[in-house]
Design a protein around this motif. Sequence first.
Motif, PDB file in Angstrom:
ATOM      1  N   ALA A   1       0.814  -1.222   0.000  1.00  0.00           N
ATOM      2  CA  ALA A   1       0.000   0.000   0.000  1.00  0.00           C
ATOM      3  C   ALA A   1       0.845   1.269   0.000  1.00  0.00           C
ATOM      4  N   VAL A   2       2.066   1.177   0.524  1.00  0.00           N
ATOM      5  CA  VAL A   2       2.946   2.352   0.568  1.00  0.00           C
ATOM      6  C   VAL A   2       4.109   2.228  -0.412  1.00  0.00           C
ATOM      7  N   ASP A   3       4.043   1.210  -1.284  1.00  0.00           N
ATOM      8  CA  ASP A   3       5.117   0.917  -2.234  1.00  0.00           C
ATOM      9  C   ASP A   3       6.460   0.820  -1.497  1.00  0.00           C
ATOM     10  N   GLY A   4       6.446   0.109  -0.363  1.00  0.00           N
ATOM     11  CA  GLY A   4       7.637  -0.014   0.468  1.00  0.00           C
ATOM     12  C   GLY A   4       8.593  -1.086  -0.001  1.00  0.00           C
ATOM     13  N   ASP A   5       9.798  -1.002   0.497  1.00  0.00           N
ATOM     14  CA  ASP A   5      10.861  -1.946   0.160  1.00  0.00           C
ATOM     15  C   ASP A   5      11.341  -2.675   1.409  1.00  0.00           C
ATOM     16  N   ILE A   6      12.185  -3.672   1.191  1.00  0.00           N
ATOM     17  CA  ILE A   6      12.752  -4.470   2.286  1.00  0.00           C
ATOM     18  C   ILE A   6      14.263  -4.494   2.160  1.00  0.00           C
ATOM     19  N   LEU A   7      14.933  -4.307   3.297  1.00  0.00           N
ATOM     20  CA  LEU A   7      16.369  -4.547   3.439  1.00  0.00           C
ATOM     21  C   LEU A   7      16.511  -5.652   4.466  1.00  0.00           C
ATOM     22  N   LEU A   8      17.008  -6.817   4.043  1.00  0.00           N
ATOM     23  CA  LEU A   8      17.134  -7.998   4.899  1.00  0.00           C
ATOM     24  C   LEU A   8      18.595  -8.206   5.290  1.00  0.00           C
ATOM     25  N   ILE A   9      18.826  -8.322   6.602  1.00  0.00           N
ATOM     26  CA  ILE A   9      20.173  -8.506   7.143  1.00  0.00           C
ATOM     27  C   ILE A   9      20.196  -9.767   7.994  1.00  0.00           C
ATOM     28  N   SER A  10      21.117 -10.686   7.718  1.00  0.00           N
ATOM     29  CA  SER A  10      21.265 -11.869   8.573  1.00  0.00           C
ATOM     30  C   SER A  10      21.968 -11.448   9.862  1.00  0.00           C
ATOM     31  N   GLN A  11      21.477 -11.983  10.992  1.00  0.00           N
ATOM     32  CA  GLN A  11      22.063 -11.595  12.276  1.00  0.00           C
ATOM     33  C   GLN A  11      21.978 -12.756  13.264  1.00  0.00           C
ATOM     34  N   PHE A  12      23.045 -13.543  13.325  1.00  0.00           N
ATOM     35  CA  PHE A  12      23.056 -14.713  14.199  1.00  0.00           C
ATOM     36  C   PHE A  12      22.953 -14.347  15.668  1.00  0.00           C
ATOM     37  N   THR A  13      23.318 -13.129  16.040  1.00  0.00           N
ATOM     38  CA  THR A  13      23.298 -12.732  17.453  1.00  0.00           C
ATOM     39  C   THR A  13      21.886 -12.641  18.026  1.00  0.00           C
TER      40      THR A  13
END
Length: 150
Positions: free
Chosen positions: A68-80
């Motif tokens: 609805a907001v034409d949003g994006d995703i930034l995905l970061i792996s984080q084992f902690t």
Amino acid sequence: MIAIIQRVKHASVTIEEQVKGQIGTGFLILLGITHTDTQEDSTWLSRKIVGMRIFNDSEAKMNLDLAAVDGDILLISQFTLHASTKKGNRPGFTEAARPETAIPLYKAMIHQLEIDLGKPIQTGEFGADMQVSLVNDGPVTILIDSKNRI
């Protein structure tokens, strides 16, 4: 899988002084993978994330999802995210998946998010030393654990 979702105005990840990924309005997602996670966890979690209605509508109520907001995703792996802090002051990471398990699931999550969102997402680099910058909008931060669905 554990995901920390932060609603952001913008976010970026830098590796060795080079911007690897960046977004405007959307979600910065920190993803922790444990040794018991499966492809089914990534499918469920992706659908949950993409359907999250945490953007404000015209009445300033959280009713809108990423589409609805034409949003994006930034995905970061984080084992902690799977750190154990029960004993002492040095966290233990035995619950975090080893790379041979985590990498395929991280890639599966990328793929599933792209399918569910209907467009490419931005990512960090698994196992890299990353610097993550963001402007948290709200602030809105949500924790979702695929093992805690009920």
